[in-house]
Design an enzyme around this catalytic site. Structure first.
Site, short mmCIF file in Angstrom:
data_model
loop_
_atom_site.label_atom_id
_atom_site.label_comp_id
_atom_site.label_asym_id
_atom_site.label_seq_id
_atom_site.Cartn_x
_atom_site.Cartn_y
_atom_site.Cartn_z
N GLY A 39 0.88 -1.16 0.00
CA GLY A 39 0.00 0.00 0.00
C GLY A 39 0.91 1.20 0.00
O GLY A 39 1.81 1.31 -0.82
N GLU A 40 0.72 2.09 0.94
CA GLU A 40 1.58 3.26 1.05
C GLU A 40 2.26 3.19 2.42
O GLU A 40 1.60 3.34 3.44
CB GLU A 40 0.70 4.51 0.90
N SER A 41 3.57 2.98 2.39
CA SER A 41 4.25 2.73 3.66
C SER A 41 4.14 3.92 4.63
O SER A 41 4.04 3.72 5.84
CB SER A 41 5.71 2.36 3.43
N CYS A 68 5.87 -5.56 -0.18
CA CYS A 68 6.06 -4.21 -0.73
C CYS A 68 6.13 -3.16 0.40
O CYS A 68 7.10 -3.12 1.12
CB CYS A 68 4.98 -3.93 -1.76
N ARG A 88 12.76 3.06 -1.01
CA ARG A 88 11.38 3.13 -1.54
C ARG A 88 11.37 3.57 -3.00
O ARG A 88 12.17 4.38 -3.42
CB ARG A 88 10.58 4.16 -0.76
N ILE A 116 4.88 -3.05 -8.06
CA ILE A 116 4.19 -1.77 -8.16
C ILE A 116 4.92 -0.74 -7.30
O ILE A 116 4.89 -0.81 -6.08
CB ILE A 116 2.72 -1.90 -7.69
N ARG A 117 5.59 0.16 -7.97
CA ARG A 117 6.42 1.16 -7.25
C ARG A 117 7.16 0.46 -6.11
O ARG A 117 7.11 0.85 -4.95
CB ARG A 117 5.55 2.32 -6.74
N HIS A 152 4.10 -8.35 -5.26
CA HIS A 152 2.76 -8.59 -4.70
C HIS A 152 2.24 -10.00 -4.99
O HIS A 152 1.46 -10.18 -5.92
CB HIS A 152 1.78 -7.56 -5.28
N GLU A 154 -0.02 -11.49 -3.63
CA GLU A 154 -1.48 -11.56 -3.42
C GLU A 154 -2.25 -11.14 -4.68
O GLU A 154 -3.47 -11.24 -4.72
CB GLU A 154 -1.88 -10.69 -2.21
N1 GLN Z 1 5.70 2.82 -3.10
C1 GLN Z 1 5.03 2.36 -1.93
C2 GLN Z 1 5.71 2.88 -0.67
O1 GLN Z 1 6.77 3.39 -0.73
C3 GLN Z 1 4.97 0.86 -1.88
C4 GLN Z 1 4.18 0.38 -3.05
C5 GLN Z 1 3.43 -0.86 -2.77
O2 GLN Z 1 3.28 -1.32 -1.65
N2 GLN Z 1 2.90 -1.38 -3.84
O3 GLN Z 1 5.15 2.76 0.38
#
Ligand code: GLN
Length: 177
Positions: A39-41, A68, A88, A116-117, A152, A154
């Site tokens: 998600g977004e850390s 991630c 990150r 994903i990123r 990911h 999942e």
């Molecule tokens: N870019 C996100 C972060 O730095 C991580 C991306 C993800 O969990 N898919 O938190």
């Protein structure tokens, strides 16, 4: 807290485990294992602090699986449960999201990784074991009862990484019993 909670829960259910969404520190006591999703850390870290979950996760004595953003949360600079330095969004803008076949230790069939990123591992301590690599860089790692993936698992139908996590959960359960 945030991120791919539902997707992980669906895989766990498919494998016969019973997922519980955790928001309070007290809930950790009843768990056999913990997944910190992608998600977004920064958001997850903020909520983890807000809900008073930091110490509870640090002292959680059972297997943990971080994907991630979850991997970032577990690194040296955050919860410090893994001897790992992670950068990150380190795959750059253009290729910030991509898919690639990975070689999984001990298996012939490649593992399809959705990135994903994704974070990149800059340094791993001696206790960290590499389970899969992408172009020579570790993307699936294990330290004791903690597993982390830069991608990911999942989001694909391949459940092998979750199966490994559940195997760890089962093994630890026996140790404790
Ligand atoms: N870019 C996100 C972060 O730095 C991580 C991306 C993800 O969990 N898919 O938190």
């Amino acid at each position: 807290m945030q991120g791919n909670v539902r997707e992980h829960a669906a895989v766990l259910r498919r494998l016969g485990a019973e997922p519980v969404e955790v928001r309070k520190p007290g809930q950790l006591a009843d768990l056999d294992g913990l997944i910190i999703p992608g998600g977004e850390s920064t958001a997850i870290a903020r909520l983890v602090r807000l809900y008073g979950l930091e110490d509870a996760i640090r002292s959680f004595q059972r297997p943990i699986f971080g994907t991630c953003a979850g991997m970032i949360l577990l690194d040296r600079r955050h919860l410090g449960l893994l001897d790992l330095e992670v950068s990150r969004n380190a795959y750059g803008r253009q290729v910030a999201s991509f898919e690639a076949d990975l070689e999984l230790s001990g298996e012939d069939e490649p593992l399809h990784g959705v990135f994903i990123r994704a974070p990149r591992v800059l340094d791993a301590g001696p206790a960290v074991e590499v389970l899969a690599e992408l172009d020579g860089e570790p993307v699936l790692l294990r330290q004791g009862r903690t597993i982390v993936a830069a991608f990911h698992p999942e989001l694909t139908d391949d459940t092998r990484v979750h199966e490994r996590f559940l195997e760890l959960v089962r093994e630890e359960g026996h140790v404790r019993a």
